[in-house]
Design a protein around this motif. Structure first.
Motif, PDB file in Angstrom:
ATOM      1  N   PHE A 199      30.316  34.184  45.658  1.00  0.00           N
ATOM      2  CA  PHE A 199      29.852  34.759  44.398  1.00  0.00           C
ATOM      3  C   PHE A 199      29.129  36.086  44.530  1.00  0.00           C
ATOM      4  CE2 PHE A 199      30.133  30.108  43.470  1.00  0.00           C
ATOM      5  CZ  PHE A 199      31.270  30.212  42.675  1.00  0.00           C
ATOM      6  N   PRO A 200      28.445  36.392  45.663  1.00  0.00           N
ATOM      7  CA  PRO A 200      27.887  37.747  45.765  1.00  0.00           C
ATOM      8  C   PRO A 200      28.953  38.837  45.701  1.00  0.00           C
ATOM      9  CG  PRO A 200      26.850  36.312  47.377  1.00  0.00           C
ATOM     10  CD  PRO A 200      28.008  35.544  46.780  1.00  0.00           C
ATOM     11  N   PHE A 201      30.198  38.462  46.003  1.00  0.00           N
ATOM     12  CA  PHE A 201      31.298  39.439  46.017  1.00  0.00           C
ATOM     13  C   PHE A 201      32.211  39.304  44.803  1.00  0.00           C
ATOM     14  CE2 PHE A 201      30.226  38.112  50.391  1.00  0.00           C
ATOM     15  CZ  PHE A 201      29.586  39.281  50.792  1.00  0.00           C
ATOM     16  N   SER A 202      32.443  38.084  44.335  1.00  0.00           N
ATOM     17  CA  SER A 202      33.338  37.894  43.187  1.00  0.00           C
ATOM     18  C   SER A 202      32.611  38.053  41.863  1.00  0.00           C
ATOM     19  CB  SER A 202      33.987  36.509  43.246  1.00  0.00           C
ATOM     20  OG  SER A 202      33.015  35.477  43.098  1.00  0.00           O
ATOM     21  N   HIS A 203      31.337  37.666  41.806  1.00  0.00           N
ATOM     22  CA  HIS A 203      30.557  37.729  40.563  1.00  0.00           C
ATOM     23  C   HIS A 203      29.152  38.258  40.882  1.00  0.00           C
ATOM     24  CE1 HIS A 203      33.721  34.788  39.650  1.00  0.00           C
ATOM     25  NE2 HIS A 203      33.549  35.082  38.385  1.00  0.00           N
ATOM     26  N   ASP A 216      44.631  32.639  41.321  1.00  0.00           N
ATOM     27  CA  ASP A 216      45.060  32.877  39.937  1.00  0.00           C
ATOM     28  C   ASP A 216      46.569  32.711  39.793  1.00  0.00           C
ATOM     29  OD1 ASP A 216      42.448  33.390  39.246  1.00  0.00           O
ATOM     30  OD2 ASP A 216      42.661  35.582  39.281  1.00  0.00           O
ATOM     31  N   ALA A 217      47.313  33.197  40.793  1.00  0.00           N
ATOM     32  CA  ALA A 217      48.775  33.076  40.738  1.00  0.00           C
ATOM     33  C   ALA A 217      49.193  31.611  40.779  1.00  0.00           C
ATOM     34  CB  ALA A 217      49.409  33.838  41.896  1.00  0.00           C
ATOM     35  N   LEU A 218      48.537  30.819  41.647  1.00  0.00           N
ATOM     36  CA  LEU A 218      48.858  29.397  41.715  1.00  0.00           C
ATOM     37  C   LEU A 218      48.440  28.687  40.437  1.00  0.00           C
ATOM     38  CD1 LEU A 218      49.935  27.062  43.432  1.00  0.00           C
ATOM     39  CD2 LEU A 218      47.644  26.822  44.415  1.00  0.00           C
ATOM     40  N   THR A 219      47.294  29.077  39.876  1.00  0.00           N
ATOM     41  CA  THR A 219      46.841  28.501  38.610  1.00  0.00           C
ATOM     42  C   THR A 219      47.857  28.742  37.508  1.00  0.00           C
ATOM     43  OG1 THR A 219      44.503  28.752  39.203  1.00  0.00           O
ATOM     44  CG2 THR A 219      45.020  28.586  36.873  1.00  0.00           C
ATOM     45  N   GLU A 220      48.383  29.967  37.440  1.00  0.00           N
ATOM     46  CA  GLU A 220      49.374  30.308  36.408  1.00  0.00           C
ATOM     47  C   GLU A 220      50.634  29.458  36.555  1.00  0.00           C
ATOM     48  OE1 GLU A 220      51.780  34.246  34.695  1.00  0.00           O
ATOM     49  OE2 GLU A 220      50.297  34.437  36.315  1.00  0.00           O
ATOM     50  N   TYR A 260      34.289  41.727  52.924  1.00  0.00           N
ATOM     51  CA  TYR A 260      34.167  40.380  52.347  1.00  0.00           C
ATOM     52  C   TYR A 260      34.616  40.387  50.896  1.00  0.00           C
ATOM     53  CZ  TYR A 260      31.945  37.577  56.015  1.00  0.00           C
ATOM     54  OH  TYR A 260      31.701  36.849  57.152  1.00  0.00           O
ATOM     55  N   ALA A 261      34.233  41.434  50.147  1.00  0.00           N
ATOM     56  CA  ALA A 261      34.644  41.518  48.742  1.00  0.00           C
ATOM     57  C   ALA A 261      36.163  41.578  48.621  1.00  0.00           C
ATOM     58  CB  ALA A 261      34.002  42.740  48.082  1.00  0.00           C
ATOM     59  N   SER A 262      36.811  42.331  49.509  1.00  0.00           N
ATOM     60  CA  SER A 262      38.268  42.433  49.481  1.00  0.00           C
ATOM     61  C   SER A 262      38.925  41.093  49.795  1.00  0.00           C
ATOM     62  CB  SER A 262      38.735  43.495  50.483  1.00  0.00           C
ATOM     63  OG  SER A 262      40.152  43.558  50.530  1.00  0.00           O
ATOM     64  N   LEU A 263      38.383  40.386  50.790  1.00  0.00           N
ATOM     65  CA  LEU A 263      38.949  39.079  51.142  1.00  0.00           C
ATOM     66  C   LEU A 263      38.779  38.078  50.012  1.00  0.00           C
ATOM     67  CD1 LEU A 263      37.716  38.898  54.837  1.00  0.00           C
ATOM     68  CD2 LEU A 263      40.075  39.185  54.075  1.00  0.00           C
ATOM     69  N   VAL A 264      37.627  38.098  49.342  1.00  0.00           N
ATOM     70  CA  VAL A 264      37.415  37.197  48.210  1.00  0.00           C
ATOM     71  C   VAL A 264      38.361  37.544  47.072  1.00  0.00           C
ATOM     72  CG1 VAL A 264      35.761  36.502  46.434  1.00  0.00           C
ATOM     73  CG2 VAL A 264      35.037  36.630  48.817  1.00  0.00           C
ATOM     74  N   ARG A 265      38.569  38.843  46.818  1.00  0.00           N
ATOM     75  CA  ARG A 265      39.527  39.239  45.772  1.00  0.00           C
ATOM     76  C   ARG A 265      40.923  38.742  46.101  1.00  0.00           C
ATOM     77  NH1 ARG A 265      36.769  44.235  45.951  1.00  0.00           N
ATOM     78  NH2 ARG A 265      38.462  45.159  47.185  1.00  0.00           N
ATOM     79  N   ALA A 266      41.311  38.830  47.372  1.00  0.00           N
ATOM     80  CA  ALA A 266      42.642  38.353  47.769  1.00  0.00           C
ATOM     81  C   ALA A 266      42.782  36.862  47.514  1.00  0.00           C
ATOM     82  CB  ALA A 266      42.884  38.675  49.244  1.00  0.00           C
ATOM     83  N   MET A 267      41.756  36.095  47.879  1.00  0.00           N
ATOM     84  CA  MET A 267      41.807  34.657  47.630  1.00  0.00           C
ATOM     85  C   MET A 267      41.861  34.366  46.135  1.00  0.00           C
ATOM     86  SD  MET A 267      39.304  33.014  50.566  1.00  0.00           S
ATOM     87  CE  MET A 267      37.994  34.239  50.524  1.00  0.00           C
ATOM     88  N   ASP A 268      41.074  35.093  45.346  1.00  0.00           N
ATOM     89  CA  ASP A 268      41.066  34.884  43.896  1.00  0.00           C
ATOM     90  C   ASP A 268      42.427  35.208  43.277  1.00  0.00           C
ATOM     91  OD1 ASP A 268      38.510  33.889  43.586  1.00  0.00           O
ATOM     92  OD2 ASP A 268      37.600  35.851  43.228  1.00  0.00           O
ATOM     93  N   LYS A 292      42.709  30.031  50.738  1.00  0.00           N
ATOM     94  CA  LYS A 292      41.871  30.736  51.711  1.00  0.00           C
ATOM     95  C   LYS A 292      42.590  31.969  52.245  1.00  0.00           C
ATOM     96  CE  LYS A 292      41.102  26.875  53.987  1.00  0.00           C
ATOM     97  NZ  LYS A 292      40.547  25.865  54.911  1.00  0.00           N
ATOM     98  N   VAL A 293      41.907  32.690  53.148  1.00  0.00           N
ATOM     99  CA  VAL A 293      42.394  34.003  53.548  1.00  0.00           C
ATOM    100  C   VAL A 293      43.724  33.948  54.294  1.00  0.00           C
ATOM    101  CG1 VAL A 293      40.144  35.103  53.606  1.00  0.00           C
ATOM    102  CG2 VAL A 293      40.961  33.905  55.623  1.00  0.00           C
ATOM    103  N   ASN A 294      44.006  32.851  54.981  1.00  0.00           N
ATOM    104  CA  ASN A 294      45.253  32.771  55.733  1.00  0.00           C
ATOM    105  C   ASN A 294      46.381  32.146  54.931  1.00  0.00           C
ATOM    106  OD1 ASN A 294      43.660  30.350  55.950  1.00  0.00           O
ATOM    107  ND2 ASN A 294      45.151  29.575  57.425  1.00  0.00           N
ATOM    108  N   GLN A 295      46.139  31.895  53.665  1.00  0.00           N
ATOM    109  CA  GLN A 295      47.167  31.318  52.804  1.00  0.00           C
ATOM    110  C   GLN A 295      47.688  32.424  51.881  1.00  0.00           C
ATOM    111  OE1 GLN A 295      44.713  28.216  51.298  1.00  0.00           O
ATOM    112  NE2 GLN A 295      44.947  26.946  53.110  1.00  0.00           N
TER     113      GLN A 295
END
Length: 459
Positions: A247-251, A347-351, A335-343, A418-421
């Motif tokens: 959350f420090p990076f995503s929000h 989001d794509a899987l959620t859709e 870290y912010a970039s990695l969190v964005r990638a996971m998000d 996660k980052v490797n997925q």
């Protein structure tokens, strides 16, 4: 399989014939030594029975690190973190990590060592809760009041380690069930349980059940109100085992940390979204006043007088140094970039899963990079059936479990991203979920389902 030796009649005897035809040692240590290649082969043959960590979508724990990070770990496994006299730079690097986390969590005044490295968040929770208990005890004794009935207030969305703490250290657990239809707790749920014997309140940032967060700001406001109106000085500990590195990076605007006055301590797992292999955790205090002196031990048999605040003693420095490597390697922007990638992949899987009429998505924002879904009640199969089908289809490891009370009649499916997925993996999983639902429906209707032939994930 290499040749091991020859029998008296001259016949070759391979590793397989000599060792693999015998059961593995399970109760008694073998009488004789073995060639290292033999021991390794025996062990590796059993590890084949475990699942592939890359397909483990159940665990929050890190399953991938870069080669350079693994080099750091391999070259420091033998370095004992607790031996500060012999390894002073290792001790300093651990303290740097604590200070960096204190700053990341908006701590002020820059205390020199505002916390400690731990074996994981479980140890960090135990230590943080012990600090709350002893601060409460000291204040009660100073006021001439009894100290025999401490209690701790938290919601049913916490990790089981909080129940363990209460049982192990003789504290009454005042656990509040989750309101029907909600998966976190807030001030109105916790306030009725608080009294003069409350050592602290726990809020969760990124629950293991749905990845959501308790109403930390609301709980902080409630605690400040109790302090001003009833004189109850009750601290809050934030269990950010997973969310502290997200959350420090995503929000960044989400206030859950030391920006709130009553937050006195925070635990976070380096081996979750801190991106280090298990196990390393961190306990971070708001300031030096949060650690009672009675909990600090001093010893000098390792070469110099050291202060220690741990439940464990000896432990490898490797994962602490790997955490520092990650801080240096990625920095805040990384870290912010990695969190964005996971998000984005989440989001794509959620859709994709939102388009499945057999599933209902669960959860709100902010939350961890994961997807929570449940099978609709009118389907003729359960979440357990679906995850079993996924495991059979392509060895996906996805958990299906019940929510805590008062929502324990609901079974949900949780998928970590996660980052490797990669996006490709997320799409393949979505395809397999869709195909699994179709097959389960056909079986429920009494139709025979042929085993599919895989041609990638676009079939």
């Amino acid at each position: 399989m290499a040749i091991d030796e020859q029998q008296p009649d001259g016949r070759d005897l391979t590793f397989a014939e000599r060792y693999f035809t015998q059961p593995a040692p399970v109760r008694e240590m073998p009488e004789h030594s073995r060639d290292p290649r033999v021991a390794l082969s025996v062990l590796e043959s059993e590890m084949l029975l475990d699942g592939d960590p890359a397909k483990n979508l159940a665990t929050f724990v890190t399953t991938y690190m870069e080669p350079e990070a693994r080099y750091v770990i391999e070259n420091n496994l033998h370095r004992n973190w607790i031996d500060h006299a012999e390894y002073p730079r290792t001790a300093e690097i651990a303290n740097r990590c604590v200070r960096m986390l204190h700053h990341l969590f908006h701590g002020v005044h820059c205390p020199e060592v505002p916390g400690t490295a731990t074996a994981g968040s479980s140890e960090a929770v135990m230590l943080g809760a012990l600090a709350m208990k002893w601060r409460w005890k000291n204040a009660r004794e100073k006021a001439g009041k009894p100290v025999d009935k401490p209690n701790l207030v938290y919601g049913a969305d916490v990790h089981v380690v909080w129940d363990k703490f209460c049982r192990y250290f003789d504290v009454e657990p005042r656990q509040v069930n989750l309101p029907r239809g909600r998966y976190t707790v807030g001030p109105d749920d916790l306030a009725p349980q608080i009294d003069e014997n409350t050592i602290g309140v726990v809020a969760v940032v990124g629950t293991t059940f749905t990845g959501e967060c308790d109403d930390v700001a609301g709980i902080d406001a409630m605690l400040r109100h109790l302090a001003s109106t009833r004189g109850l000085d009750v601290p809050m500990h934030v269990d950010a085992a997973s969310g502290g590195f997200v959350f420090p990076f995503s929000h960044p605007e989400f206030e859950w940390d030391f920006r709130l006055d009553t937050v006195k301590s925070i635990n976070v797992s380096g081996h979750k979204f801190g991106l280090v292999y298990p196990g390393v955790g961190w306990l971070v205090f708001r300031d030096e006043n949060q650690l009672p002196e009675q909990l600090v031990f001093y010893e000098d048999y390792l070469g110099e007088r050291d202060a220690t605040f741990t439940l464990n003693f000896s432990g490898s420095s490797a994962f602490i140094l790997a955490q520092y490597y990650n801080f240096v390697r990625y920095g805040r922007q990384g870290y912010a970039s990695l969190v964005r990638a996971m998000d984005r992949n989440s989001d794509a899987l959620t859709e994709r899963l939102a388009a499945e009429d057999a599933l209902e998505l669960v959860g709100g924002e902010p939350r961890l990079p994961l997807v929570i879904a449940r099978v609709r009640s009118d389907e003729d199969f359960t979440g357990t059936d679906l995850v079993a089908e996924l495991a059979q289809r392509r060895a996906w490891m996805v958990p299906a479990y019940q929510l805590p009370p008062d929502n324990d009649d609901q079974q949900i499916i949780r998928i970590l991203v996660k980052v490797n997925q990669s996006r490709e993996l997320a799409d393949a999983l979505a395809d397999d979920i869709s195909a699994s639902i179709a097959d389960l429906r056909r079986r429920a209707a009494g139709h025979h389902v042929h085993k599919r032939v895989h041609r990638g994930h676009g079939y």
